[in-house]
Design a protein around this motif. Structure first.
Motif, short mmCIF file in Angstrom:
data_model
loop_
_atom_site.label_atom_id
_atom_site.label_comp_id
_atom_site.label_asym_id
_atom_site.label_seq_id
_atom_site.Cartn_x
_atom_site.Cartn_y
_atom_site.Cartn_z
N VAL A 32 0.82 -1.29 -0.14
CA VAL A 32 -0.18 -0.01 -0.01
C VAL A 32 0.78 1.22 0.07
O VAL A 32 0.65 2.21 -0.74
CB VAL A 32 -1.09 0.03 1.27
CG1 VAL A 32 -1.66 1.29 1.20
CG2 VAL A 32 -2.02 -1.13 1.15
N ASN A 36 0.84 3.88 -3.12
CA ASN A 36 0.70 5.18 -2.94
C ASN A 36 1.93 6.11 -3.34
O ASN A 36 1.18 6.93 -3.90
CB ASN A 36 0.27 5.58 -1.62
CG ASN A 36 -1.16 5.03 -1.15
OD1 ASN A 36 -2.10 5.33 -1.99
ND2 ASN A 36 -1.30 4.42 0.00
N LYS A 39 1.35 6.38 -7.14
CA LYS A 39 0.61 7.57 -7.54
C LYS A 39 1.33 8.91 -7.37
O LYS A 39 1.02 9.76 -8.33
CB LYS A 39 -0.64 7.35 -6.48
CG LYS A 39 -1.54 6.25 -6.77
CD LYS A 39 -2.98 6.35 -6.30
CE LYS A 39 -2.82 6.60 -4.93
NZ LYS A 39 -4.20 6.77 -4.16
N LYS A 102 -4.85 10.09 -15.04
CA LYS A 102 -5.94 9.75 -14.36
C LYS A 102 -6.38 8.46 -14.45
O LYS A 102 -6.91 7.66 -13.65
CB LYS A 102 -7.40 10.67 -14.77
CG LYS A 102 -7.29 12.25 -14.03
CD LYS A 102 -8.42 12.80 -14.68
CE LYS A 102 -8.59 14.02 -14.03
NZ LYS A 102 -9.76 15.01 -14.24
N ILE A 105 -3.46 6.33 -12.43
CA ILE A 105 -3.94 6.61 -10.78
C ILE A 105 -5.23 5.63 -10.54
O ILE A 105 -5.01 5.09 -9.55
CB ILE A 105 -4.10 7.90 -10.77
CG1 ILE A 105 -3.05 8.91 -10.88
CG2 ILE A 105 -4.74 8.26 -9.12
CD1 ILE A 105 -1.68 8.69 -10.19
N LYS A 106 -6.36 5.58 -11.42
CA LYS A 106 -7.39 4.87 -11.26
C LYS A 106 -6.98 3.24 -11.04
O LYS A 106 -7.36 2.56 -10.08
CB LYS A 106 -8.36 5.04 -12.19
CG LYS A 106 -9.61 4.00 -12.11
CD LYS A 106 -10.78 4.06 -10.91
CE LYS A 106 -12.00 3.47 -11.32
NZ LYS A 106 -12.04 2.23 -10.51
N VAL A 108 -4.01 1.93 -10.43
CA VAL A 108 -3.24 2.08 -9.00
C VAL A 108 -4.15 1.88 -7.84
O VAL A 108 -4.11 0.93 -6.99
CB VAL A 108 -2.29 2.84 -8.87
CG1 VAL A 108 -1.43 2.63 -7.72
CG2 VAL A 108 -1.28 3.06 -9.95
N ASP A 109 -5.21 2.73 -7.72
CA ASP A 109 -5.91 2.55 -6.86
C ASP A 109 -6.83 1.35 -6.55
O ASP A 109 -7.02 0.85 -5.63
CB ASP A 109 -7.17 3.74 -6.81
CG ASP A 109 -6.74 5.20 -6.47
OD1 ASP A 109 -5.62 5.26 -5.51
OD2 ASP A 109 -7.15 6.28 -6.95
N ASP A 110 -7.05 0.85 -7.85
CA ASP A 110 -7.66 -0.37 -7.78
C ASP A 110 -6.90 -1.51 -7.50
O ASP A 110 -7.37 -2.79 -6.85
CB ASP A 110 -8.27 -0.56 -9.44
CG ASP A 110 -9.63 0.29 -9.61
OD1 ASP A 110 -10.13 0.87 -8.79
OD2 ASP A 110 -9.92 0.29 -10.79
N THR A 111 -5.64 -1.58 -7.86
CA THR A 111 -4.79 -2.42 -7.46
C THR A 111 -4.38 -2.58 -5.88
O THR A 111 -4.39 -3.58 -5.25
CB THR A 111 -3.36 -2.35 -8.07
OG1 THR A 111 -3.50 -2.35 -9.53
CG2 THR A 111 -2.14 -3.33 -7.83
N ILE A 112 -4.55 -1.21 -5.16
CA ILE A 112 -4.55 -1.08 -3.61
C ILE A 112 -5.60 -2.03 -3.12
O ILE A 112 -5.39 -2.74 -1.94
CB ILE A 112 -4.36 0.25 -3.30
CG1 ILE A 112 -2.94 0.89 -3.68
CG2 ILE A 112 -4.45 0.45 -1.67
CD1 ILE A 112 -2.93 2.47 -3.58
N ILE A 113 -6.72 -1.81 -3.64
CA ILE A 113 -7.95 -2.43 -3.03
C ILE A 113 -7.72 -3.93 -3.09
O ILE A 113 -8.17 -4.66 -2.21
CB ILE A 113 -9.11 -1.71 -3.71
CG1 ILE A 113 -9.44 -0.29 -3.36
CG2 ILE A 113 -10.49 -2.67 -3.44
CD1 ILE A 113 -10.42 0.35 -3.96
#
Length: 168
Positions: A32, A36, A39, A102, A105-106, A108-113
């Protein structure tokens, strides 16, 4: 004497369980943290087009390395361990160009989840078992491969930081 053996075995097994839980918690924090930071690195590019710039000594753009990290983690953690329906297209990780910041970044956010959700479900027994795929021509434990994936992420994160400072 029998009670001592039973108690010592119980303590030993609990220590192993605690060690594995601590490792999973640590790995989750590292994934995580570094995702982050990925990003942040992508956001720090002054000129979005520079995410895709190559140089004679730099063969992979930051954008392609980002796609590669997202693909790598979604395949090896999400698809293999988490049984997601992610289908990796590794060649596209290095051939696609000009994906908007964008969207990166989305991803990467989905990968974190996905990483958080999947690693919560990995059991102590699963960590000690061989990783379900042969990746480096020999078997390795899931624990070993997860540590490898964390260091792989950190390695490419450093390359992206260097790319940004050199070419942006």
């Amino acid at each position: 004497k029998i009670n001592f053996l039973i108690i010592s075995n119980f303590i030993f097994l609990n220590l192993l369980l605690i060690k594995s839980l601590m490792l999973l918690k640590t790995l989750t924090k590292l994934f995580v943290r570094d995702l982050n930071k990925l990003k942040v690195e992508i956001e720090l590019y002054n000129n979005e087009k520079n995410l895709w710039v190559l140089d004679k000594t730099i063969l992979n753009s930051a954008g392609n390395l980002c796609l590669h990290l997202v693909g790598n983690l979604n395949h090896y953690i999400g698809s293999v361990l988490g049984k997601t329906d992610y289908m990796r297209q590794r060649d596209l990780e290095f051939s696609l160009k000009d994906i908007p910041r964008k969207e990166l970044i989305k991803m990467v956010d989905d990968t974190i989840i996905m990483v958080e959700k999947t690693l919560k479900k990995v059991s102590n027994e699963e960590l000690d078992k061989d990783y379900p795929l042969i990746v480096f021509k020999e078997t390795m434990t899931t624990e070993y491969f997860l540590v490898h994936l964390a260091t792989h992420l950190a390695y490419h994160l450093g390359q992206i930081n260097y790319h940004r400072r050199l070419l942006d």
